[in-house]
Design an enzyme around this catalytic site. Structure first.
Site, PDB file in Angstrom:
ATOM      1  N   ARG A 135     -26.191   6.686  35.487  1.00  0.00           N
ATOM      2  CA  ARG A 135     -25.094   5.755  35.255  1.00  0.00           C
ATOM      3  C   ARG A 135     -25.086   5.329  33.792  1.00  0.00           C
ATOM      4  NH1 ARG A 135     -25.999   1.322  36.796  1.00  0.00           N
ATOM      5  NH2 ARG A 135     -27.966   1.577  37.907  1.00  0.00           N
ATOM      6  N   TYR A 165     -21.443  12.776  36.932  1.00  0.00           N
ATOM      7  CA  TYR A 165     -22.695  12.377  37.564  1.00  0.00           C
ATOM      8  C   TYR A 165     -22.560  11.199  38.537  1.00  0.00           C
ATOM      9  CZ  TYR A 165     -27.350  11.200  38.630  1.00  0.00           C
ATOM     10  OH  TYR A 165     -28.463  10.957  39.361  1.00  0.00           O
ATOM     11  N   LYS A 219     -20.699   2.751  43.721  1.00  0.00           N
ATOM     12  CA  LYS A 219     -20.894   1.567  42.881  1.00  0.00           C
ATOM     13  C   LYS A 219     -19.546   0.989  42.444  1.00  0.00           C
ATOM     14  CE  LYS A 219     -24.962   1.996  43.777  1.00  0.00           C
ATOM     15  NZ  LYS A 219     -26.341   1.737  43.408  1.00  0.00           N
ATOM     16  N   HIS A 266     -25.865  -5.090  46.727  1.00  0.00           N
ATOM     17  CA  HIS A 266     -26.690  -3.894  46.464  1.00  0.00           C
ATOM     18  C   HIS A 266     -27.963  -4.010  47.315  1.00  0.00           C
ATOM     19  CE1 HIS A 266     -28.761  -1.241  43.115  1.00  0.00           C
ATOM     20  NE2 HIS A 266     -28.334  -0.517  44.131  1.00  0.00           N
ATOM     21  N   SER A 299     -31.884  -0.714  40.963  1.00  0.00           N
ATOM     22  CA  SER A 299     -31.841   0.745  41.053  1.00  0.00           C
ATOM     23  C   SER A 299     -33.239   1.341  40.873  1.00  0.00           C
ATOM     24  CB  SER A 299     -30.919   1.290  39.970  1.00  0.00           C
ATOM     25  OG  SER A 299     -29.628   0.755  40.165  1.00  0.00           O
ATOM     26  N   CYS A 353     -35.893   0.998  42.641  1.00  0.00           N
ATOM     27  CA  CYS A 353     -36.987   0.053  42.870  1.00  0.00           C
ATOM     28  C   CYS A 353     -37.412   0.005  44.332  1.00  0.00           C
ATOM     29  CB  CYS A 353     -36.614  -1.333  42.368  1.00  0.00           C
ATOM     30  SG  CYS A 353     -36.580  -1.412  40.572  1.00  0.00           S
ATOM     31  N   ASN A 401     -36.805   3.874  50.178  1.00  0.00           N
ATOM     32  CA  ASN A 401     -38.146   3.981  50.773  1.00  0.00           C
ATOM     33  C   ASN A 401     -38.413   2.875  51.783  1.00  0.00           C
ATOM     34  OD1 ASN A 401     -40.129   6.156  49.480  1.00  0.00           O
ATOM     35  ND2 ASN A 401     -38.549   5.595  48.006  1.00  0.00           N
ATOM     36  N   ASP A 452     -28.555   1.343  50.464  1.00  0.00           N
ATOM     37  CA  ASP A 452     -28.129   0.978  49.109  1.00  0.00           C
ATOM     38  C   ASP A 452     -27.111  -0.164  49.057  1.00  0.00           C
ATOM     39  OD1 ASP A 452     -28.471   1.662  46.282  1.00  0.00           O
ATOM     40  OD2 ASP A 452     -26.384   2.311  46.319  1.00  0.00           O
ATOM     41  N   SER A 462     -33.261  12.623  39.076  1.00  0.00           N
ATOM     42  CA  SER A 462     -32.650  13.634  39.949  1.00  0.00           C
ATOM     43  C   SER A 462     -32.419  13.007  41.321  1.00  0.00           C
ATOM     44  CB  SER A 462     -33.548  14.873  40.040  1.00  0.00           C
ATOM     45  OG  SER A 462     -34.867  14.512  40.360  1.00  0.00           O
ATOM     46  N   ARG A 463     -31.398  13.488  42.013  1.00  0.00           N
ATOM     47  CA  ARG A 463     -30.959  12.815  43.240  1.00  0.00           C
ATOM     48  C   ARG A 463     -30.712  13.790  44.375  1.00  0.00           C
ATOM     49  NH1 ARG A 463     -30.285   6.931  43.374  1.00  0.00           N
ATOM     50  NH2 ARG A 463     -30.967   6.370  41.287  1.00  0.00           N
ATOM     51  N   GLY A 488     -45.385   2.840  53.315  1.00  0.00           N
ATOM     52  CA  GLY A 488     -45.602   2.423  54.706  1.00  0.00           C
ATOM     53  C   GLY A 488     -46.332   1.087  54.822  1.00  0.00           C
ATOM     54  N   ASP A 489     -47.229   0.846  53.872  1.00  0.00           N
ATOM     55  CA  ASP A 489     -47.989  -0.407  53.950  1.00  0.00           C
ATOM     56  C   ASP A 489     -47.124  -1.634  53.672  1.00  0.00           C
ATOM     57  OD1 ASP A 489     -50.712   0.200  54.739  1.00  0.00           O
ATOM     58  OD2 ASP A 489     -50.778   1.430  52.920  1.00  0.00           O
TER      59      ASP A 489
HETATM   60  P1  GTP Z   1     -31.309   3.482  43.940  1.00  0.00           P
HETATM   61  O1  GTP Z   1     -30.867   4.644  44.758  1.00  0.00           O
HETATM   62  O2  GTP Z   1     -31.318   3.794  42.456  1.00  0.00           O
HETATM   63  O3  GTP Z   1     -30.568   2.229  44.205  1.00  0.00           O
HETATM   64  O4  GTP Z   1     -32.899   3.280  44.217  1.00  0.00           O
HETATM   65  P2  GTP Z   1     -33.747   2.660  45.433  1.00  0.00           P
HETATM   66  O5  GTP Z   1     -33.863   1.188  45.249  1.00  0.00           O
HETATM   67  O6  GTP Z   1     -33.259   3.156  46.732  1.00  0.00           O
HETATM   68  O7  GTP Z   1     -35.216   3.258  45.114  1.00  0.00           O
HETATM   69  P3  GTP Z   1     -36.090   4.348  45.898  1.00  0.00           P
HETATM   70  O8  GTP Z   1     -36.505   3.895  47.262  1.00  0.00           O
HETATM   71  O9  GTP Z   1     -35.409   5.648  45.793  1.00  0.00           O
HETATM   72  O10 GTP Z   1     -37.404   4.369  45.005  1.00  0.00           O
HETATM   73  C1  GTP Z   1     -37.376   4.671  43.643  1.00  0.00           C
HETATM   74  C2  GTP Z   1     -38.745   5.021  43.111  1.00  0.00           C
HETATM   75  O11 GTP Z   1     -39.687   3.987  43.405  1.00  0.00           O
HETATM   76  C3  GTP Z   1     -39.305   6.298  43.744  1.00  0.00           C
HETATM   77  O12 GTP Z   1     -39.873   7.086  42.735  1.00  0.00           O
HETATM   78  C4  GTP Z   1     -40.350   5.804  44.709  1.00  0.00           C
HETATM   79  O13 GTP Z   1     -41.382   6.729  44.843  1.00  0.00           O
HETATM   80  C5  GTP Z   1     -40.822   4.492  44.092  1.00  0.00           C
HETATM   81  N1  GTP Z   1     -41.213   3.511  45.148  1.00  0.00           N
HETATM   82  C6  GTP Z   1     -40.486   3.163  46.228  1.00  0.00           C
HETATM   83  N2  GTP Z   1     -41.165   2.301  47.018  1.00  0.00           N
HETATM   84  C7  GTP Z   1     -42.353   2.080  46.408  1.00  0.00           C
HETATM   85  C8  GTP Z   1     -43.484   1.269  46.732  1.00  0.00           C
HETATM   86  O14 GTP Z   1     -43.553   0.573  47.748  1.00  0.00           O
HETATM   87  N3  GTP Z   1     -44.527   1.294  45.839  1.00  0.00           N
HETATM   88  C9  GTP Z   1     -44.480   2.057  44.699  1.00  0.00           C
HETATM   89  N4  GTP Z   1     -45.534   2.009  43.897  1.00  0.00           N
HETATM   90  N5  GTP Z   1     -43.434   2.844  44.374  1.00  0.00           N
HETATM   91  C10 GTP Z   1     -42.377   2.851  45.213  1.00  0.00           C
HETATM   92  C1  SPV Z   2     -28.247   3.094  41.562  1.00  0.00           C
HETATM   93  O1  SPV Z   2     -28.358   3.380  40.351  1.00  0.00           O
HETATM   94  O2  SPV Z   2     -28.440   1.935  41.997  1.00  0.00           O
HETATM   95  C2  SPV Z   2     -27.903   4.162  42.543  1.00  0.00           C
HETATM   96  C3  SPV Z   2     -27.565   5.497  42.028  1.00  0.00           C
HETATM   97  O3  SPV Z   2     -27.893   3.885  43.723  1.00  0.00           O
HETATM   98  S1  SPV Z   2     -25.920   5.597  41.430  1.00  0.00           S
HETATM   99  O4  SPV Z   2     -25.050   5.939  42.563  1.00  0.00           O
HETATM  100  O5  SPV Z   2     -25.892   6.671  40.426  1.00  0.00           O
HETATM  101  O6  SPV Z   2     -25.529   4.330  40.894  1.00  0.00           O
HETATM  102 MN    MN Z   3     -28.438   1.751  44.129  1.00  0.00          MN
END
Ligand code: GTP
Ligand code: SPV
Ligand code: MN
Length: 603
Positions: free
Chosen positions: A86, A216, A225, A245, A267, A269, A273, A294, A386-387, A512-513
């Protein structure tokens, strides 16, 4: 250039114009007169259309088919290396006054911006096909659901939108023939994918988005978004609901008691997961299910907040995803998925950093730019941002109420960011307004999801800094006003999975923890969890957290839960600096909340 597709000629019965709302037909005609495409292709989302577009995309090198045995019906796309995330610096909110966009948005004058963008779009689709994508955001039978149309000259956008939204007939039906009905007009053109001519512009008053010069994700899948958050948040405030968000997850205990939780993390963060987490063995019988990863749209009913996920797919961060960290995501992307900017192995499989245990990767691959790569290369094989694009239906733990139009009742809201220091693993606000303060002052170290420096602490209120489509002060006021209308407000928490110890390593194992933290949050929702009062909120006592079978010593947990007075002095000063930087728009109530935290430290 490989991203720019010449016109395609569909066989009879594919891409035909449906009969439809005259306002839509008029708008499409206007864009046609401006952009001068070779032809127009109306998308209906059908399988036949899908097959045809996949063939075309491969012919044009927009997609590379992956090994059918390894990742069935899945494809790789490489975006232009200048176009991988973005672009917040080129994102604009175009409201009649600058004050409406507020201090956190780039503003530009609507009339001037239309004229500039129309200039750029003039003849921009010559020799190309102009696709029209009718789609809805939200479950088909929800009152929150919105209709959007995206015009694009990118076949990748069409194929992505087919996964990310509900596309075709469902949207035409929902819209009906009323020329005054509410719908979003989104126009996208790749132009020549030049960053100098890249603009993502929102006209909230006109329910209009124009995006040019990028191919992109978040810049061009206008549903996400742009519509669901920036325009969505504007409409939400006007109409009395919330566009956030946030992930939405379901947590069901072995006894069958279920709560839904929404969580706003910036984003990259951890939303995807967290929304798909698999509890550690010790939590046998617990079920975590995903409603969304999201975006949450929430409305008030019976004094409670109910949430729907407006999306139909996941556009998630690839690097770091593996069978240990997120098995549900791995399964979700094991078929019928698009990959953007990952590496391609010699066997036609996809690969990225963190896919396998260290050292188990390929000896040779083609990197995300299309160059040869070996483990000795200094560049990464996959781009850090990468996505994957995968249908929600692929998720083995998709919540059964994923499509419930009424939404799911939210018991707790969680805020959280990436903070190496200061912020404890988890704490709870004293009440709604204090919770709004936690959201308003949250910060996170920046990630690769947006172009710019990575790892810098920046305030990101409610994880909406790049996504709030209006004045952030009014957004805070909206949150406070929603609280007044709730008789059973969700409890509000803050988490931080990313605190680091002296060695510079994460103190908390995460993934998971995180169930252990979620369990405490659920206990608090049930009124059963213990807590100790601190100046910043309620913290779990060390015995209030279930840490059985966790390899972490007491010292580590103490560090994770520590509220260091010196660090918090600095943090509170940062809160003040942030509020002051917003130039007087912050509601009095939040200024007061800050003084109250400071006063509690002085007690
Ligand atoms: P957007 O799609 O950008 O909004 O991201 P998101 O908030 O869905 O983040 P996502 O779950 O894809 O995690 C982003 C990165 O953070 C990845 O590289 C994960 O491996 C890492 N991550 C996610 N959860 C954890 C966690 O609990 N601990 C740690 N250390 N890293 C994490
Ligand atoms: C973010 O950046 O919070 C995303 C990926 O979820 S994007 O759709 O590119 O904004
Ligand atoms: Mn997002």
């Amino acid at each position: 250039m490989k991203n720019i597709a010449p016109a395609i000629s569909p066989p009879k019965g594919i891409g035909d114009r449906p009969s439809g709302n005259q306002a839509v037909l008029d708008w499409v005609h206007e864009v046609e007169l401006l952009a001068k495409p070779e032809n127009i292709f109306w998308c209906d989302g059908s399988d036949r259309e899908h097959e045809f577009l996949l063939q075309e995309a491969q012919k044009q090198n927009v997609l590379i088919k992956l090994n059918e045995q390894k990742v069935p019906r899945s494809y790789l796309h490489r975006s232009n290396p200048n176009d991988v995330a973005r672009v917040e610096q080129f994102t604009f909110i175009c409201t009649p006054t600058e004050q409406e966009a507020g201090p956190t948005n780039n503003w530009s004058d609507p009339a001037e911006t239309y004229s500039k963008l129309h200039g750029l779009l003039k003849g921009a689709m010559r020799g190309r096909t102009m696709f029209v994508i009718p789609y809805i955001m939200g479950p088909p039978d929800s009152t929150l659901t919105k209709v959007g149309f995206e015009i694009t000259d990118s076949i990748y956008v069409v194929l992505s939108m087919r996964i990310m939204t509900r596309m075709g007939e469902v949207a035409l039906k929902r819209l009906g023939n009323d020329p005054k009905a509410e719908w979003n007009r989104g126009t996208h053109s790749l132009l020549d994918v030049d960053p100098a001519r890249r603009f993502i512009c929102h006209f909230p008053q006109d329910n209009t988005i124009i995006s040019v010069g990028s191919g992109y994700g978040g810049n061009v899948l206008l549903s996400k978004k742009c519509l669901a958050l920036r325009i969505g948040s504007y409409l939400a405030r006007k109409q009395g609901w919330m566009a956030e968000h946030m992930l939405i997850l379901g947590a069901e205990s072995p006894e069958g008691k279920k709560h839904y939780i929404a969580a706003a993390f910036p984003s990259a963060c951890g939303k995807t997961n967290f929304a798909m987490l698999i509890p550690p063995k010790h939590f046998a019988g617990w079920k975590i299910t995903t409603v969304g990863d999201d975006i949450a749209w929430m409305q008030i009913r019976d004094g409670r907040l109910f949430a729907v996920n407006p999306e139909n797919g996941y556009f998630g961060v690839v690097p770091g995803t593996n069978y240990k960290s997120n098995p549900n995501a791995m399964k979700s992307i094991s078929h019928d998925s698009l990959y953007t900017n990952v590496a391609l192995t010699d066997a036609g499989d996809v690969w990225w950093e963190g896919k396998d245990p260290a050292g188990a990767g390929p000896k040779h691959a083609i990197d995300w730019r299309g160059n040869d790569w070996t483990p000795d290369s200094k560049d990464k094989a996959a781009h850090p941002n990468s996505r994957f694009t995968a249908p929600c239906r692929n998720n083995p733990v998709l919540d059964p109420d994923f499509e419930k139009g009424d939404g799911v009742p939210i018991s707790a809201i969680i805020f959280g960011g990436r903070r190496s220091t200061t912020l404890p693993l988890v704490f709870q606000s004293f009440d709604w307004n204090h919770g709004v303060y936690l959201g308003a002052t949250m910060a996170s170290e920046t990630t690769a999801a947006a172009t710019g420096a990575v790892g810098q602490v920046r305030r990101d209120p409610m994880a909406m800094l790049p996504f709030c489509g209006y004045n952030i002060g009014d957004y805070f006021r909206h949150w406070l006003a929603i609280g007044k209308r709730l008789t059973k407000p969700p409890l509000i928490f803050n988490v931080n999975w990313f605190r680091k110890g002296e060695s510079g390593k994460f103190l908390w194992p995460g993934f998971g923890d995180n169930m252990r933290v979620l369990k405490w949050i659920l206990d608090r929702c049930e009124g059963s969890g213990g807590a100790v009062k601190s100046p910043i909120g309620f913290l779990p006592g060390i015995h209030d957290l279930d840490l059985v079978e966790l390899e972490i010593d007491h010292k580590g947990v103490d560090e994770l839960l520590e509220v260091d007075h010196e660090q918090w002095k600095t943090e509170l000063a940062e809160h003040k600096k942030f509020f002051d930087s917003l130039g007087g728009v912050v509601p009095e109530e939040l200024m007061k909340q800050r003084e109250q935290v400071a006063a509690r430290f002085a007690e």
